[in-house]
Every structure is written in structure tokens, then in C-alpha cells.
Design a protein around this motif. Sequence first.
Motif, PDB file in Angstrom:
ATOM      1  N   UNK A 181       0.635  -1.227  -0.076  1.00  0.00           N
ATOM      2  CA  UNK A 181      -0.052   0.087   0.011  1.00  0.00           C
ATOM      3  C   UNK A 181       0.957   1.117  -0.171  1.00  0.00           C
ATOM      4  N   UNK A 182       0.757   2.253  -0.822  1.00  0.00           N
ATOM      5  CA  UNK A 182       1.604   3.473  -1.065  1.00  0.00           C
ATOM      6  C   UNK A 182       0.467   4.452  -0.226  1.00  0.00           C
ATOM      7  N   UNK A 183       1.197   5.512  -0.004  1.00  0.00           N
ATOM      8  CA  UNK A 183       0.517   6.458   0.739  1.00  0.00           C
ATOM      9  C   UNK A 183       0.742   7.674   0.011  1.00  0.00           C
ATOM     10  N   UNK A 231      -7.874   1.163  -5.527  1.00  0.00           N
ATOM     11  CA  UNK A 231      -7.453  -0.093  -6.166  1.00  0.00           C
ATOM     12  C   UNK A 231      -7.681  -0.391  -7.500  1.00  0.00           C
ATOM     13  N   UNK A 232      -6.800  -0.951  -8.232  1.00  0.00           N
ATOM     14  CA  UNK A 232      -7.000  -1.604  -9.514  1.00  0.00           C
ATOM     15  C   UNK A 232      -7.935  -2.538  -9.753  1.00  0.00           C
ATOM     16  N   UNK A 290       2.175   1.054 -10.937  1.00  0.00           N
ATOM     17  CA  UNK A 290       3.202   0.159 -11.739  1.00  0.00           C
ATOM     18  C   UNK A 290       4.551   0.683 -11.431  1.00  0.00           C
ATOM     19  N   UNK A 291       4.888   1.840 -11.119  1.00  0.00           N
ATOM     20  CA  UNK A 291       6.003   2.430 -10.835  1.00  0.00           C
ATOM     21  C   UNK A 291       6.540   1.776  -9.132  1.00  0.00           C
ATOM     22  N   UNK A 292       5.647   1.608  -8.437  1.00  0.00           N
ATOM     23  CA  UNK A 292       5.988   1.315  -6.959  1.00  0.00           C
ATOM     24  C   UNK A 292       5.304   0.005  -6.721  1.00  0.00           C
ATOM     25  N   UNK A 305      -0.468  -2.521  -4.814  1.00  0.00           N
ATOM     26  CA  UNK A 305      -1.718  -3.204  -4.723  1.00  0.00           C
ATOM     27  C   UNK A 305      -2.983  -2.156  -4.455  1.00  0.00           C
ATOM     28  N   UNK A 306      -2.336  -1.116  -3.628  1.00  0.00           N
ATOM     29  CA  UNK A 306      -3.275  -0.105  -3.221  1.00  0.00           C
ATOM     30  C   UNK A 306      -2.813   1.320  -2.931  1.00  0.00           C
TER      31      UNK A 306
END
Length: 124
Positions: free
Chosen positions: A8-10, A53-54, A90-92, A95-96
Amino acid sequence: KKKQEPRVGNHQGNDEYAQEVVGEKSFRQNLVKIIKISKAERKGEIFTKAYLMQEPNNEFDPQAISVQIEGLKVGYISSAETSQFHEIFNEHKLDALQVKARIGWDTNNPEPLIGVQLDISWED
């Protein structure tokens, strides 16, 4: 084999909540539930966090990105705007993506429209 934790990115926004969410009408019951959980019926707005979310298996649009709050789907990123989000995913290898969200509605209306805006800022 242990199930991998989702990545999970922020995203830190700029407190302008300028990113509109689309399709909230379809998820009105979920939004009403979130408002009730938050005991905010009279407040007219809630500031909370949302997860983007994708949805590669979305039958209408495999590029779809859904917006979830409290584990409930509340809408989507407009399809015209998903590509820049996919770049971040994609870069990171995410998943969310966690972002700040504002849910707003008219407290004088017994059946108000409920809108969701996200705090997202794109660096130029």
C-alpha cells in the motif's frame, strides 16, 4: 508459502480535495453506512482515508480504479484520469494507494446526494 501482505502506497495531498470520484450514486448504501458508522449524519462532511484499487477484472473497463472507504466501495476514478494512477501503481508495484478523502452531503436534505472528493496533488 505465506500470503504476501498487500503493498500500500501513501499519497500526501495538498488539502484541496480536488479529485472528484465518479459513480457514487451506485454505492449510496455504502456511503450511508459509513456516515452512520461515523455518527456524522448532522455534520455534513467526514474527513477520512480512502484506498484506490486497480480492478483488472472489471468487465466494463479493465483499467478501472475503484475507491474504497472502510472496506466498502464508494465509487471510481473517472476513466479519463486513470492512466496517471496506473503509472504510480506500476512504478511502485502497489496493490493499493491510500489517500485522504472527504465525504460531503447537504444536511438540510432528507435524501441528499453524497459526494466524495480525494486529496490528490500532481506535481507539475
